[in-house]
Design a protein around this motif. Structure first.
Motif, mmCIF file in Angstrom:
data_model
loop_
_atom_site.group_PDB
_atom_site.id
_atom_site.type_symbol
_atom_site.label_atom_id
_atom_site.label_comp_id
_atom_site.label_asym_id
_atom_site.label_seq_id
_atom_site.Cartn_x
_atom_site.Cartn_y
_atom_site.Cartn_z
ATOM 1 N N ALA A 72 6.058 -10.255 -1.265
ATOM 2 C CA ALA A 72 7.358 -9.632 -1.510
ATOM 3 C C ALA A 72 7.194 -8.204 -2.013
ATOM 4 N N TRP A 73 6.221 -7.985 -2.918
ATOM 5 C CA TRP A 73 5.997 -6.632 -3.446
ATOM 6 C C TRP A 73 5.516 -5.699 -2.338
ATOM 7 N N ALA A 74 4.578 -6.162 -1.514
ATOM 8 C CA ALA A 74 4.080 -5.333 -0.417
ATOM 9 C C ALA A 74 5.177 -5.004 0.576
ATOM 10 N N GLY A 75 6.199 -5.871 0.648
ATOM 11 C CA GLY A 75 7.330 -5.628 1.532
ATOM 12 C C GLY A 75 8.392 -4.731 0.939
ATOM 13 N N GLY A 76 8.191 -4.256 -0.294
ATOM 14 C CA GLY A 76 9.116 -3.306 -0.887
ATOM 15 C C GLY A 76 9.921 -3.818 -2.057
ATOM 16 N N GLU A 77 9.732 -5.083 -2.432
ATOM 17 C CA GLU A 77 10.518 -5.641 -3.534
ATOM 18 C C GLU A 77 9.992 -5.131 -4.871
ATOM 19 N N GLY A 78 10.886 -4.838 -5.817
ATOM 20 C CA GLY A 78 10.486 -4.448 -7.163
ATOM 21 C C GLY A 78 10.002 -3.006 -7.245
ATOM 22 N N ALA A 79 9.600 -2.635 -8.445
ATOM 23 C CA ALA A 79 9.150 -1.268 -8.695
ATOM 24 C C ALA A 79 7.726 -1.060 -8.188
#
Length: 419
Positions: free
Chosen positions: A87-94
């Motif tokens: 999810a983070w690698a996909g742009g989620e979060g800071a």
């Protein structure tokens, strides 16, 4: 046909020019033909915590994604823990949130690829996904798999909660940052507690299998598939504790350390089965996991590695690329009860390559790439019988165990390996 493997190498090694992950990729173009149409390309390393291996892997990931259409990075990292990283690698979060996601994990070179993926995915027509494949916490704790299962059961099957909560309660008593911490703590548990944990996990897994239609009707197909595979990972982790205890006590069964490797192989297939048709995967793991030949230590068969299972399932669609070096230093892992992960990384100079090793046969400065599938055909399959593993060697028929070798020439232990 070439007279010898060293002669073949001198004539056929593909020279590479640099290790900079941000610099041009043109020197890697020969890799396109070497891997052919393989769906899963595994990138190994003969030791964790090596700077050159991490940078080379990131370069190869970039090349395979940008020029060959690969869209998944599967990593020797917990299956359950991989979803927040995807999810983070996909742009989620800071942008700064990654440190919180991996704070409790052994630093095995995730940061560079994940930061590149996040940048790349902002504009990519075909984003690159992240996929964890390992048992929870690489054998350090069952909790990363079991705690989400408890929440899942709270919604779809509250009657099964007591069984899951029993497993969580026992697992919490020996959880650590790595197997080096958790395995000895598990071994100190009373046998009744060890058995109660195994019984609870087995009961959970069998119930997941038995009432699958009920769970899917209440929570959807994807939720069921993820939760069930988390339970499977916890079961394999539990089995691994028993296998390691037997290995160290001298009572272990032949190849009993295979439970983790077959879970990793099946996790790769789990992700492939749920991906779009034609999806191609870069798989980052230790050489000892990606090789296709059995692992022997001290003459004893200890494991049938992930690569052997993937070769059986995928045939030539699986390509295993070992990473090694001829000179420099390596990160030798020394057990230390007082260390955060149960071991310290000793910066250890490499001895000159042993006769019979692929490193000893390598010509010149060493920085280059060799197509071992071609070598198998052109040297009658007669090649090295060992490859570096940390400061020693794993004895294996290298031409059969791997499809390619990438030699970085030298190796350096990353800064902060013991932080």
């Amino acid at each position: 046909m070439t007279d010898s493997f060293p002669d073949w190498l001198r004539a056929n090694v593909v020279p590479l020019t640099h290790l900079d992950p941000e610099a041009p990729l043109d020197d890697l173009e020969p890799l396109r033909g070497i891997i052919g149409d393989a769906r899963v390309v595994a990138l190994g390393e003969n030791s964790h915590f090596i700077d050159e291996f991490a940078r080379m892997r990131e370069r190869v990931l970039r090349f395979l994604a940008e020029r060959c259409g690969f869209t998944v990075l599967a990593f020797e990292y917990g299956f359950s823990e991989g979803f927040p990283l995807d999810a983070w690698a996909g742009g989620e979060g800071a942008d700064t949130a990654l440190a919180g996601h991996v704070a409790g994990s052994i630093p095995v070179g995730l940061d560079g690829p994940l930061h590149w993926m996040r940048r790349y995915n902002r504009t990519a027509a075909r984003p690159v996904r992240f996929a964890g494949i390992d048992i929870p916490a690489a054998g350090g704790s069952l909790l990363p798999a079991l705690e989400p299962v408890v929440e899942y059961l709270r919604e779809v099957d509250p009657e099964a909660l007591p069984t899951a909560e029993t497993a969580v309660r026992i697992a919490a008593t020996f959880a650590g940052g790595s197997g080096a911490v958790a395995a000895p703590a598990w071994a100190r548990l009373p046998a009744a507690e060890q058995d109660a944990l195994t019984a609870a996990l087995t009961r959970l897994l069998l119930r997941f299998r038995a009432v699958e239609p009920l769970y899917v009707s209440r929570g959807g197909r994807h939720g069921y598939d993820v939760a069930r595979w988390r339970v499977e990972g916890a079961c394999r982790g539990d089995y691994t504790f028993r296998a390691m205890a037997g290995l160290f006590a001298g009572t272990g069964l032949t190849a009993d350390a295979s439970a983790r490797d077959v879970y990793m192989a099946e996790s790769v297939r789990w992700h492939l089965d749920r991906a779009e048709p034609g999806t191609r995967v870069v798989l980052a793991s230790h050489n000892a996991h990606i090789q296709t030949e059995p692992i022997y230590f001290g003459g004893l068969l200890t494991a049938l590695p992930m690569g052997r299972h993937l070769r059986a399932a995928l045939g030539d669609d699986y390509f295993a690329m070992a990473l090694t070096s001829g000179t420099g230093n390596t990160g030798e892992m020394r057990l230390d009860d007082g260390a955060r992960f149960g071991f310290v990384v000793d910066d250890t100079p490499l001895a000159p390559p042993e006769e019979g090793s692929v490193e000893a046969a390598w010509p010149g400065s060493g920085f280059g790439l060799a197509d071992l599938r071609r070598a198998r055909r052109e040297t009658a399959g007669v090649g090295p019988d060992r490859i570096r593993m940390h400061s020693g060697y794993v004895h294996t028929p290298v031409l059969e165990a791997f499809d390619g070798v990438l030699n970085t020439g030298t190796s350096t232990v990353v800064e902060g390996a013991n932080d």
